[in-house]
Design a protein around this motif. Structure first.
Motif, PDB file in Angstrom:
ATOM      1  N   VAL A   1       6.284   5.043  16.079  1.00 39.80           N
ATOM      2  CA  VAL A   1       5.803   4.574  14.770  1.00 39.80           C
ATOM      3  C   VAL A   1       4.281   4.486  14.739  1.00 39.80           C
ATOM      4  O   VAL A   1       3.657   4.711  13.693  1.00 39.80           O
ATOM      5  CB  VAL A   1       6.446   3.230  14.368  1.00 39.80           C
ATOM      6  CG1 VAL A   1       7.945   3.377  14.196  1.00 39.80           C
ATOM      7  CG2 VAL A   1       6.118   2.113  15.343  1.00 39.80           C
ATOM      8  N   THR A   2       3.667   4.196  15.890  1.00 37.23           N
ATOM      9  CA  THR A   2       2.199   4.170  15.921  1.00 37.23           C
ATOM     10  C   THR A   2       1.641   5.571  15.693  1.00 37.23           C
ATOM     11  O   THR A   2       0.697   5.755  14.911  1.00 37.23           O
ATOM     12  CB  THR A   2       1.701   3.606  17.262  1.00 37.23           C
ATOM     13  OG1 THR A   2       2.195   2.281  17.442  1.00 37.23           O
ATOM     14  CG2 THR A   2       0.175   3.567  17.293  1.00 37.23           C
ATOM     15  N   MET A   3       2.225   6.557  16.340  1.00 36.56           N
ATOM     16  CA  MET A   3       1.782   7.942  16.139  1.00 36.56           C
ATOM     17  C   MET A   3       1.962   8.384  14.690  1.00 36.56           C
ATOM     18  O   MET A   3       1.072   9.008  14.105  1.00 36.56           O
ATOM     19  CB  MET A   3       2.549   8.889  17.067  1.00 36.56           C
ATOM     20  CG  MET A   3       2.147   8.823  18.519  1.00 36.56           C
ATOM     21  SD  MET A   3       2.913  10.152  19.500  1.00 36.56           S
ATOM     22  CE  MET A   3       4.606   9.592  19.576  1.00 36.56           C
ATOM     23  N   VAL A   4       3.109   8.029  14.103  1.00 35.21           N
ATOM     24  CA  VAL A   4       3.423   8.491  12.753  1.00 35.21           C
ATOM     25  C   VAL A   4       2.654   7.705  11.698  1.00 35.21           C
ATOM     26  O   VAL A   4       2.005   8.285  10.821  1.00 35.21           O
ATOM     27  CB  VAL A   4       4.942   8.405  12.496  1.00 35.21           C
ATOM     28  CG1 VAL A   4       5.257   8.705  11.038  1.00 35.21           C
ATOM     29  CG2 VAL A   4       5.682   9.392  13.393  1.00 35.21           C
ATOM     30  N   TYR A   5       2.735   6.372  11.757  1.00 36.38           N
ATOM     31  CA  TYR A   5       2.103   5.548  10.718  1.00 36.38           C
ATOM     32  C   TYR A   5       0.579   5.626  10.795  1.00 36.38           C
ATOM     33  O   TYR A   5      -0.091   5.931   9.805  1.00 36.38           O
ATOM     34  CB  TYR A   5       2.515   4.085  10.848  1.00 36.38           C
ATOM     35  CG  TYR A   5       3.982   3.786  10.708  1.00 36.38           C
ATOM     36  CD1 TYR A   5       4.900   4.751  10.294  1.00 36.38           C
ATOM     37  CD2 TYR A   5       4.480   2.520  11.003  1.00 36.38           C
ATOM     38  CE1 TYR A   5       6.244   4.470  10.176  1.00 36.38           C
ATOM     39  CE2 TYR A   5       5.836   2.216  10.889  1.00 36.38           C
ATOM     40  CZ  TYR A   5       6.703   3.205  10.478  1.00 36.38           C
ATOM     41  OH  TYR A   5       8.037   2.911  10.367  1.00 36.38           O
TER      42      TYR A   5
END
Length: 213
Positions: free
Chosen positions: A72-76
């Protein structure tokens, strides 16, 4: 008092390139200062599945173990945030993409384990938002684009509900601006029955319940 519009954008808008393009055009055209808040759960789920990491949901809320937190850190904070910032720049809106850790804008607390262990999920309270930092960015002519990644002040990133972030930012900024909060998603509004689009709740009054969770 100056006006400030805070908009939280839902996944169905983010997931459709045409809808996102039109939304960002409309967002750029809004008068006055503005802040954009977003998540991106569907894209995070799809990336996780491609890497063999299955999404775990409880009552519609994502359980965030360490592998999921990385996804989620990579995506968001990466893919979605920077894509929207680049599109806003192309439309003449001088945007800046941020996590809660940047400028210590959003400091959360890891959700305590009760019946369910949600993992690295951050909860907010009335002291979580740095209204001073956001105000300084707005005064500098920048449009903050906030993703759903916060931090605990002790090196740990946390996944935090984007709806809650938008609400907390609106409350914090209301002492400095005449603040309007808009949730942009595919439904007609808040529904009494999620399966019936005719059950829109036209007015919601304060009940004294806790705002943050």
């Amino acid at each position: 008092m100056k006006q400030l519009t805070i908009i939280k954008i839902g996944g169905n808008v983010i997931d459709n390139s045409e809808n996102l393009h039109q939304f960002l055009l409309d967002f750029t055209a809004l008068p006055g200062d503005k802040i954009l808040v977003h998540g991106g759960g569907k894209i995070a789920t799809e990336l996780g599945e491609s890497l063999g990491i299955e999404a775990k949901m409880v009552d519609g809320r994502r359980v965030t173990d360490i592998e999921t937190l990385r996804i989620v850190t990579m995506v968001y904070a990466g893919l979605i945030n920077k894509n929207m910032v680049a599109q806003l720049q192309a439309k003449g809106n001088n945007a800046i993409g941020l996590t809660g850790a940047d400028g210590n804008i959003i400091k959360a607390k890891k959700r305590p384990v009760k019946e369910i262990d949600y993992g690295f999920v951050g909860d907010l309270d009335e002291n979580s938002i740095s209204s001073t930092t956001l105000d300084n960015l707005l005064k500098a002519g920048l449009t903050p684009v906030l993703c759903a990644i916060t931090h605990d002040g002790d090196t740990q990133l946390l996944n935090t509900n984007a709806d809650t972030i938008a609400s907390a930012v609106a409350v914090a900024m209301s002492s400095l601006y005449e603040t309007r909060l808009v949730y942009c998603f595919e439904k007609k509004g808040v529904l009494k029955d999620v399966n019936d689009d005719t059950t829109v709740v036209r007015e919601i009054k304060s009940t004294g319940h806790k705002l943050f969770y």
